[in-house]
Scaffold this active site. Structure first.
Site, PDB file in Angstrom:
ATOM      1  N   ARG A  97      42.212  41.401  23.715  1.00 20.25           N
ATOM      2  CA  ARG A  97      42.469  41.635  25.143  1.00 20.25           C
ATOM      3  C   ARG A  97      43.934  41.283  25.437  1.00 20.25           C
ATOM      4  O   ARG A  97      44.459  40.333  24.846  1.00 20.25           O
ATOM      5  CB  ARG A  97      41.534  40.784  26.032  1.00 20.25           C
ATOM      6  CG  ARG A  97      40.070  41.199  25.921  1.00 20.25           C
ATOM      7  CD  ARG A  97      39.212  40.548  26.987  1.00 20.25           C
ATOM      8  NE  ARG A  97      39.402  41.164  28.290  1.00 20.25           N
ATOM      9  CZ  ARG A  97      38.893  40.653  29.427  1.00 20.25           C
ATOM     10  NH1 ARG A  97      38.187  39.529  29.396  1.00 20.25           N
ATOM     11  NH2 ARG A  97      39.076  41.268  30.573  1.00 20.25           N
ATOM     12  N   GLN A 206      31.450  39.831  37.783  1.00 16.87           N
ATOM     13  CA  GLN A 206      31.511  38.427  37.310  1.00 16.87           C
ATOM     14  C   GLN A 206      31.182  37.444  38.426  1.00 16.87           C
ATOM     15  O   GLN A 206      30.654  36.363  38.174  1.00 16.87           O
ATOM     16  CB  GLN A 206      32.910  38.120  36.748  1.00 16.87           C
ATOM     17  CG  GLN A 206      33.214  38.770  35.413  1.00 16.87           C
ATOM     18  CD  GLN A 206      33.925  40.103  35.594  1.00 16.87           C
ATOM     19  OE1 GLN A 206      33.734  40.801  36.593  1.00 16.87           O
ATOM     20  NE2 GLN A 206      34.736  40.467  34.619  1.00 16.87           N
ATOM     21  N   ASP A 247      44.821  34.405  34.980  1.00 18.07           N
ATOM     22  CA  ASP A 247      44.876  34.773  33.555  1.00 18.07           C
ATOM     23  C   ASP A 247      46.272  34.615  32.966  1.00 18.07           C
ATOM     24  O   ASP A 247      46.428  34.450  31.761  1.00 18.07           O
ATOM     25  CB  ASP A 247      44.402  36.217  33.367  1.00 18.07           C
ATOM     26  CG  ASP A 247      42.899  36.294  33.554  1.00 18.07           C
ATOM     27  OD1 ASP A 247      42.449  36.350  34.713  1.00 18.07           O
ATOM     28  OD2 ASP A 247      42.185  36.239  32.539  1.00 18.07           O
ATOM     29  N   ASN A 257      45.295  37.808  37.950  1.00 15.96           N
ATOM     30  CA  ASN A 257      43.876  37.430  37.917  1.00 15.96           C
ATOM     31  C   ASN A 257      43.050  38.709  38.087  1.00 15.96           C
ATOM     32  O   ASN A 257      43.606  39.809  38.222  1.00 15.96           O
ATOM     33  CB  ASN A 257      43.563  36.400  39.017  1.00 15.96           C
ATOM     34  CG  ASN A 257      42.198  35.760  38.837  1.00 15.96           C
ATOM     35  OD1 ASN A 257      41.879  35.268  37.751  1.00 15.96           O
ATOM     36  ND2 ASN A 257      41.359  35.769  39.855  1.00 15.96           N
TER      37      ASN A 257
HETATM   38  O1  MRU Z   1      37.795  39.997  32.740  1.00 19.30           O
HETATM   39  P1  MRU Z   1      37.464  38.535  32.824  1.00 19.30           P
HETATM   40  O2  MRU Z   1      36.073  38.269  33.262  1.00 19.30           O
HETATM   41  O3  MRU Z   1      37.840  37.805  31.553  1.00 19.30           O
HETATM   42  O4  MRU Z   1      38.444  38.009  33.967  1.00 19.30           O
HETATM   43  C1  MRU Z   1      38.457  36.626  34.207  1.00 19.30           C
HETATM   44  C2  MRU Z   1      39.240  36.218  35.376  1.00 19.30           C
HETATM   45  O5  MRU Z   1      39.936  36.999  35.985  1.00 19.30           O
HETATM   46  C3  MRU Z   1      39.221  34.751  35.728  1.00 19.30           C
HETATM   47  O6  MRU Z   1      39.395  34.580  37.092  1.00 19.30           O
HETATM   48  C4  MRU Z   1      40.371  34.045  35.009  1.00 19.30           C
HETATM   49  O7  MRU Z   1      40.315  34.295  33.631  1.00 19.30           O
HETATM   50  C5  MRU Z   1      40.374  32.590  35.243  1.00 19.30           C
HETATM   51  S1  MRU Z   1      39.124  31.772  34.288  1.00 19.30           S
HETATM   52  C6  MRU Z   1      39.240  30.117  34.522  1.00 19.30           C
END
Ligand code: MRU
Length: 356
Positions: A97, A206, A247, A257
């Site tokens: 990713r 999520q 992120d 994010n």
């Molecule tokens: O695609 P994802 O579910 O990995 O995205 C995650 C997020 O955007 C979270 O808000 C971020 O990683 C912070 S986790 C503490």
């Protein structure tokens, strides 16, 4: 506190052991773990979001290095061969990713540790054992950072506050307490009552599937809303703060994010509601000056047109699915880190708090 999630990531056994993780694609209806015995299985788990959330991806990748070297017969190979395999494994895991910098941070840390160990007279077996210890240290340090974030950040939330969060930045995304959710869990530990509005977080939900599930397990008052309801809920005066994870945060404080976060920050600004980001120091990418440089993952159109097994768009319609967006520093009232709160958010304050 009961209901802590401790199976998000677990290493089972010694250097020849494996990574067990909660398969987050099955939540909220099934709480099941899967075992990853190969680096390909770890890569797949990250790619399809069985494990997701920036810190959790980094921890999984560090353990991925440990399973990745199990293909070698450590009693027979040279340090050079071990080094080459680690280089191949880390390069491969880095393709899983693109946006969360914690992935690259953890892989770099495993590579740096390897380099340091290769400079000693440790055997390849000793190096493998010490690399597992390094991955476990990354995991444990994340737990401590999340607790520290919660302690600093809970001061921003008064008893009786209504807050809104987006995506999942809880125990499923980290070790145990999470980042954004750590503020809520810590506030609850301190006896404060919060009402948490949870954006469902299209397209992969999520918020609905993971955050609402975590908050309910902790008996925090939880109200699930569709992403497009946030403005109305703010206008009704139900929200006193917004808290999300991140992120990747650049040197000037811009924060990537989950897609939809930027829109939420604009809504918060319009309604004069403080917008906070909670993230550990390893989510900062100080090599990047601003959010314009952050690579944004674009995922498959099918997540929009055929989400969760049902066709929701006409045959062959085009869809665009950026998985993240960037909230400019000027919209962020404060970034809560394990070292303290960065506020106002600007380059000088980012460096001052991170270097403290
Ligand atoms: O695609 P994802 O579910 O990995 O995205 C995650 C997020 O955007 C979270 O808000 C971020 O990683 C912070 S986790 C503490």
């Amino acid at each position: 506190m009961a209901n802590i999630i401790d199976q998000t990531l677990q290493w089972i056994g010694g250097p020849n052991g494996h990574l067990s993780l909660i398969d987050q694609t099955l939540l909220p209806t099934q709480l099941q773990t899967i075992d990853c015995h190969t680096v390909e299985e770890v890569w797949e788990a990250i790619k399809v979001l069985r494990v997701r959330g920036a810190p959790a991806i980094g921890i999984a990748a560090a353990y991925g290095v440990c399973v990745g070297i199990q293909t070698l017969d450590l009693t027979r190979i040279s340090p050079d061969q071990l080094s080459q395999r680690i280089s191949a494994v880390t390069t491969y895991l880095a393709t899983s990713r693109p946006t969360a910098v914690n992935l690259f941070w953890a892989l770099d840390r495993m590579k740096d540790k390897t380099t340091a160990l290769l400079a000693t007279d440790s055997s390849t077996e000793q190096i493998a054992a010490l690399l597992l210890k390094e991955a476990q240290a990354i995991h444990e340090e994340d737990r401590a950072m999340c607790h520290a974030i919660g302690k600093f950040g809970s001061e921003l939330l008064q008893d009786g506050t209504g807050v809104i969060t987006h995506c999942n930045a809880g125990g499923l995304a980290t070790s145990e307490y999470g980042t954004a959710l750590s503020l809520f869990f810590t506030a609850q530990d301190e006896g404060k009552q919060l009402t948490v509005f949870v954006d469902e977080t299209r397209p992969l939900l999520q918020g609905a599937r993971l955050t609402a599930w975590e908050l309910k397990r902790r008996d925090i008052e939880t109200i699930l809303i569709c992403d497009n309801m946030a403005a109305q809920v703010m206008r009704e005066g139900k929200i006193q703060a917004v808290v999300t994870g991140a992120d990747r945060i650049t040197a000037n404080g811009d924060a990537a994010n989950k897609i939809g976060t930027y829109g939420l920050a604009i809504l918060a600004k319009y309604h004069s509601i403080p917008f906070y980001v909670a993230a550990p120091s390893n989510t900062f990418d100080l090599k990047l000056e601003s959010g314009a440089e952050i690579p944004i993952e674009v995922r498959g159109a099918d997540e929009i047109t055929h989400g969760f097994g049902r066709q929701t768009g006409p045959d062959e319609v085009n869809a665009y699915n950026p998985a993240f967006d960037v909230t400019p520093a000027e919209l962020i009232a404060g970034i809560v880190t394990e070292k303290g709160i960065i506020s106002p958010v600007n380059r000088d304050n980012v460096l001052t708090v991170l270097q403290s």
